[in-house]
Design a protein around this motif. Structure first.
Motif, PDB file in Angstrom:
ATOM      1  N   UNK A 187       0.689  -1.350   0.023  1.00  0.00           N
ATOM      2  CA  UNK A 187       0.047   0.041   0.071  1.00  0.00           C
ATOM      3  C   UNK A 187       0.825   1.277  -0.062  1.00  0.00           C
ATOM      4  N   UNK A 188       2.156   1.203   0.201  1.00  0.00           N
ATOM      5  CA  UNK A 188       3.070   2.323   0.087  1.00  0.00           C
ATOM      6  C   UNK A 188       3.791   2.184  -1.282  1.00  0.00           C
ATOM      7  N   UNK A 189       4.253   0.843  -1.622  1.00  0.00           N
ATOM      8  CA  UNK A 189       4.810   0.756  -2.873  1.00  0.00           C
ATOM      9  C   UNK A 189       4.263   1.096  -4.069  1.00  0.00           C
ATOM     10  N   UNK A 190       3.051   0.608  -4.205  1.00  0.00           N
ATOM     11  CA  UNK A 190       2.048   1.105  -5.279  1.00  0.00           C
ATOM     12  C   UNK A 190       1.895   2.405  -5.684  1.00  0.00           C
ATOM     13  N   UNK A 191       1.642   3.286  -4.754  1.00  0.00           N
ATOM     14  CA  UNK A 191       1.380   4.799  -5.077  1.00  0.00           C
ATOM     15  C   UNK A 191       2.900   5.335  -5.227  1.00  0.00           C
ATOM     16  N   UNK A 192       3.845   4.865  -4.490  1.00  0.00           N
ATOM     17  CA  UNK A 192       5.082   5.335  -4.689  1.00  0.00           C
ATOM     18  C   UNK A 192       5.632   5.216  -6.093  1.00  0.00           C
ATOM     19  N   UNK A 193       5.551   4.009  -6.502  1.00  0.00           N
ATOM     20  CA  UNK A 193       5.953   3.626  -7.756  1.00  0.00           C
ATOM     21  C   UNK A 193       5.125   4.371  -8.910  1.00  0.00           C
ATOM     22  N   UNK A 194       3.761   4.834  -8.695  1.00  0.00           N
ATOM     23  CA  UNK A 194       2.984   5.676  -9.697  1.00  0.00           C
ATOM     24  C   UNK A 194       3.748   6.933  -9.590  1.00  0.00           C
ATOM     25  N   UNK A 195       4.173   7.460  -8.794  1.00  0.00           N
ATOM     26  CA  UNK A 195       4.838   8.842  -8.671  1.00  0.00           C
ATOM     27  C   UNK A 195       6.439   8.852  -9.129  1.00  0.00           C
ATOM     28  N   UNK A 196       6.999   8.008  -8.542  1.00  0.00           N
ATOM     29  CA  UNK A 196       8.533   7.927  -8.663  1.00  0.00           C
ATOM     30  C   UNK A 196       8.967   6.660  -8.934  1.00  0.00           C
ATOM     31  N   UNK A 197       8.735   6.097 -10.018  1.00  0.00           N
ATOM     32  CA  UNK A 197       9.215   4.594 -10.147  1.00  0.00           C
ATOM     33  C   UNK A 197      10.796   4.653 -10.427  1.00  0.00           C
ATOM     34  N   UNK A 198      11.440   5.672 -10.723  1.00  0.00           N
ATOM     35  CA  UNK A 198      13.041   5.494 -10.930  1.00  0.00           C
ATOM     36  C   UNK A 198      13.713   6.123  -9.762  1.00  0.00           C
ATOM     37  N   UNK A 199      12.955   6.274  -8.621  1.00  0.00           N
ATOM     38  CA  UNK A 199      13.743   6.797  -7.362  1.00  0.00           C
ATOM     39  C   UNK A 199      14.430   5.649  -6.788  1.00  0.00           C
ATOM     40  N   UNK A 200      15.641   5.879  -6.364  1.00  0.00           N
ATOM     41  CA  UNK A 200      16.592   4.808  -5.876  1.00  0.00           C
ATOM     42  C   UNK A 200      16.542   4.873  -4.349  1.00  0.00           C
ATOM     43  N   UNK A 201      16.057   3.891  -3.746  1.00  0.00           N
ATOM     44  CA  UNK A 201      16.057   3.953  -2.359  1.00  0.00           C
ATOM     45  C   UNK A 201      17.582   4.217  -1.900  1.00  0.00           C
ATOM     46  N   UNK A 202      17.748   5.337  -1.088  1.00  0.00           N
ATOM     47  CA  UNK A 202      19.153   5.473  -0.622  1.00  0.00           C
ATOM     48  C   UNK A 202      19.925   4.405   0.489  1.00  0.00           C
ATOM     49  N   UNK A 203      18.892   3.405   0.893  1.00  0.00           N
ATOM     50  CA  UNK A 203      19.477   2.256   1.974  1.00  0.00           C
ATOM     51  C   UNK A 203      19.677   0.848   1.142  1.00  0.00           C
ATOM     52  N   UNK A 204      18.523   0.715   0.476  1.00  0.00           N
ATOM     53  CA  UNK A 204      18.457  -0.746  -0.259  1.00  0.00           C
ATOM     54  C   UNK A 204      19.015  -0.466  -1.674  1.00  0.00           C
ATOM     55  N   UNK A 205      19.334   0.618  -2.480  1.00  0.00           N
ATOM     56  CA  UNK A 205      19.853   0.657  -3.531  1.00  0.00           C
ATOM     57  C   UNK A 205      19.245   0.266  -4.694  1.00  0.00           C
ATOM     58  N   UNK A 206      17.849   0.122  -4.679  1.00  0.00           N
ATOM     59  CA  UNK A 206      16.980  -0.213  -5.665  1.00  0.00           C
ATOM     60  C   UNK A 206      15.827   0.648  -6.023  1.00  0.00           C
ATOM     61  N   UNK A 207      15.383   0.760  -7.493  1.00  0.00           N
ATOM     62  CA  UNK A 207      14.295   1.576  -7.483  1.00  0.00           C
ATOM     63  C   UNK A 207      13.286   1.282  -7.018  1.00  0.00           C
ATOM     64  N   UNK A 208      12.266   2.193  -6.803  1.00  0.00           N
ATOM     65  CA  UNK A 208      10.937   2.015  -6.285  1.00  0.00           C
ATOM     66  C   UNK A 208      10.253   0.961  -6.940  1.00  0.00           C
TER      67      UNK A 208
END
Length: 272
Positions: free
Chosen positions: A241-262
């Motif tokens: 429920x966090x990742x789905x909306x986040x991926x809609x807005x900023x799919x290519x944002x790289x998580x600064x800890x996990x090092x992966x795109x949303x």
């Protein structure tokens, strides 16, 4: 980053703790540094690719004179925000306000406050499962939009999701909001808590039902670990429920800890 500097801009205003300062007024001097990419202006010699510093001086004067402040800290905040809003090319500003006529019964040169403000990108998760959740979330978004320290808001679609953690409760309506803000992480958190409180939010059960839930998920590329604030949100990678909306807005944002795109985090969660 290139800089445009305005030095010792003299402005007569009425700021001060004492009544006589508010009535009589005094001279203030403002120093401003505007952080702007001036390369295109340098190559084309066209003002449209830079910032009109004469216009900015007018903006500073208006911010200094349209309202009376007890503290020059408040005046500096108002000036900084006005400068940042005056042009999309200004990504950061340093403001110094000098008060050479401050009411100090000793010999001194000047008293001043120096601050630095810039635009930051933030992602806020939205949730509700008590009352008219759609209207409650819409009202929260409206309050964020109306805040003078926030701009360029984008909202995701709203989705209905099953409760997470504490499951003995109704389904949630969830979404996310991405914005630019001059507020610090804690300043933004205070704003969010205020909006939650106005919506009647209570914190009786961990992960329990709530009228409104606002969580700060990302703030630029910052990593914050403090008793009252953890950014990025420590459990977001496990929350559809966090990742789905986040991926809609900023799919290519790289998580600064996990090092992966949303978008990649969402794919991994879906695979599970």
């Amino acid at each position: 980053m290139d800089r445009i500097c305005i030095d010792e801009l003299k402005i007569f205003a009425h700021h001060g703790v004492f009544e006589h300062e508010n009535i009589n007024g005094q001279n203030f001097y403002v120093n401003a540094v505007l952080y702007v990419d001036t390369e295109k202006a340098g190559l084309t010699d066209e003002l449209e690719h830079s910032v009109d510093y004469g216009m900015v001086c007018g903006v500073i004067k208006e911010a200094m004179t349209q309202k009376t402040y007890k503290l020059i800290e408040a005046a500096a905040q108002a000036v900084a925000v006005a400068v940042l809003k005056s042009s999309p090319l200004i990504v950061r500003t340093d403001i110094e306000i000098r008060k050479p006529e401050a009411p100090i019964d000793m010999e001194f040169g000047s008293v001043s406050v120096k601050i630095s403000r810039s635009w930051h990108t933030a992602l806020i998760a939205l949730g509700s499962n008590i009352g008219d959740s759609k209207s409650i979330i819409a009202e929260a978004v409206k309050k964020i939009e109306q805040n003078e320290y926030i701009r360029n808001i984008k909202q995701s679609s709203l989705i209905v999701t099953k409760p997470y953690g504490y499951t003995e409760q109704g389904d949630f309506l969830n979404g996310a909001l991405m914005c630019e803000t001059v507020l610090s992480p804690h300043g933004l958190l205070d704003l969010m808590h205020g909006i939650e409180n106005e919506a009647g939010r209570t914190r009786e059960i961990h992960w329990g039902p709530r009228t409104l839930d606002l969580d700060l998920i990302f703030y630029d590329k910052n990593i914050i670990s403090e008793p009252d604030l953890t950014v990025p949100h420590p459990d977001m990678q496990n929350r559809d429920f966090v990742l789905r909306p986040a991926a809609e807005l900023m799919p290519d944002y790289v998580h600064p800890v996990l090092g992966c795109k949303v978008s990649e985090l969402l794919e991994r969660l879906n695979e599970k």
